[in-house]
Design an enzyme around this catalytic site. Structure first.
Site, mmCIF file in Angstrom:
data_model
loop_
_atom_site.group_PDB
_atom_site.id
_atom_site.type_symbol
_atom_site.label_atom_id
_atom_site.label_comp_id
_atom_site.label_asym_id
_atom_site.label_seq_id
_atom_site.Cartn_x
_atom_site.Cartn_y
_atom_site.Cartn_z
ATOM 1 N N LYS A 112 -3.574 -36.727 -21.377
ATOM 2 C CA LYS A 112 -4.194 -35.664 -22.165
ATOM 3 C C LYS A 112 -3.514 -34.325 -21.884
ATOM 4 O O LYS A 112 -2.746 -34.190 -20.931
ATOM 5 C CB LYS A 112 -5.685 -35.573 -21.836
ATOM 6 N N TYR B 63 6.444 -2.706 -14.847
ATOM 7 C CA TYR B 63 5.367 -1.921 -15.442
ATOM 8 C C TYR B 63 4.503 -1.242 -14.384
ATOM 9 O O TYR B 63 4.114 -1.854 -13.376
ATOM 10 C CB TYR B 63 4.473 -2.822 -16.306
#
Length: 392
Positions: A37, A285
């Protein structure tokens, strides 16, 4: 054609060897369902589903009907168990010969209606029992009415009975013991209703490696059933982390797994450029990293849009030239920066390892998870679709 230097390598040999090892560990009394899955835990369904079948798997497990359809296309002869179906998906389940897990009356209604409309006389289903997780499955009060739905006029056939052992990695085992007792009670109720399911669909990696496979097989045997155990994480070469007090004497199965399971996935990138900065330079940043001395920095083509957790900035390292290079500053959407001041000779094009081995050093999904405050399942499944999976 993909040319961006950020990719994942999948070792199908390791995956197949892991399946065969786990199958041996489960023994002759049990069969394995390969859980593929969530795009095979981020490893790539198109790669891992066929690999599981080549290794001997007859069963594949997915959660979504969409992945069930793809698994059927990739592996036409495999049994495909869909662990969760949603309203409106019954037609696709039937048309693509998927085996649904059911526990709610609307699922019975929809599957029966689709079967009657298509003149299909038999649909095998696995009935899930809620043995304590309260996520999905039939509880004691709803089990009786659901069993009445398996009558001669219904196309639904009770092939398997399923539950999920949600605390198989805990030390005292009391929750798992309680779950197995609840499952035994449910099986007794099913047999009292005059029904017999051939498959006991129960157990996961933690249960199998923790030595609980024998108890699961014994429960199945008492009710004339075949045990079907569903390994997930272990298939991909990682061992679930058990409670530190899991056992005063580690089960033989767990010791063997530490030796014989091998990671399937490696995640790699490259150095895009290298620069020197002066003391006092800010990196990334908001300037969360400030150089305290002249430094050499390397730009890496991997960022949070690729799945590299933004929380790892300034607190994790990647591998380059066999050494650990700390992440400097915040991770950007598409890039990150590493400090290579103490690693001589770094050049554009050098391979960078995010997960995997380089030289004598290794970074695992567990390492990422601990630094990011999560679990390795999330680390794997977070690797973005834009990062190609390559078979090696």
């Amino acid at each position: 054609m993909h040319t961006r230097p950020c990719w994942v390598e999948i070792s199908t040999r390791s995956f197949e060897d892991n399946y065969r090892f786990l199958s041996t560990l489960a023994g002759a009394q049990a069969e394995l369902l390969a859980v593929v899955k969530a795009n095979a835990y981020g490893h790539g369904l198109r790669i891992c589903a066929p690999a599981a079948v080549r290794a001997g798997a007859r069963w594949l497990g997915v959660t979504s009907v969409d992945e069930g359809i793809e698994a059927r296309r990739l592996c036409p002869e495999a049994r495909v168990l869909v662990i969760g179906i949603s309203p409106g998906q019954g037609r696709d389940v039937v048309c693509h010969n998927l085996t649904p897990v059911v526990w709610d009356t609307w699922q019975f209604d929809e599957l029966e209606a689709v079967a009657h409309a298509a003149d299909i006389r038999s649909i095998s289903v696995h009935l899930e029992i809620d043995t304590g997780m309260s996520r999905q499955g039939a509880g004691p009060d709803s089990l009786g009415p659901l069993l009445e739905r398996f009558h001669r006029g219904s196309p639904l056939r009770l092939e398997g009975v399923m539950t999920h052992l949600f605390a198989a990695d805990e030390a005292d085992g009391r929750i798992t013991d309680d779950q197995l007792e609840r499952m035994e009670s449910a099986l007794n109720q099913i047999q009292s209703a005059g029904m017999n399911a051939g498959v006991l669909n129960i157990g996961n990696s933690a249960a199998l490696l923790g030595g609980q496979g024998e108890a699961i097989s014994a429960l199945a045997d008492r009710h004339g059933m075949k045990a079907l155990i569903r390994p997930g994480l272990a298939l991909y070469g990682l061992i679930p982390e058990y409670d530190p007090d899991f056992s005063p004497a580690e089960p033989i199965s767990l010791g063997r797994a530490r030796r014989d399971l091998h990671p399937v996935l490696s995640w790699k990138s490259q150095v895009v450029s290298v620069r020197s900065v002066a003391s006092g330079a800010v990196v990334g940043y908001n300037g969360t990293f400030v150089a305290t001395e002249p430094m050499r920095l390397a730009l890496v083509a991997a960022g949070y849009a690729d799945g590299l957790d933004r929380k790892l900035g300034n607190r994790f390292s990647l591998l380059v030239r066999g050494q650990r290079a700390p992440l400097a500053g915040r991770i950007s959407m598409d890039q990150s920066v590493i400090d290579v001041t103490d690693i001589p000779g770094i050049a554009t094009g050098d391979e960078v390892v995010l997960i995997g081995q380089q030289g004598d050093e290794t970074i695992s999904a567990f390492d990422h998870a601990k630094a990011a405050g999560t679990i390795p399942w999330e680390i794997f499944t977070r690797i973005a679709a834009r990062v190609p999976r390559i078979t090696v």
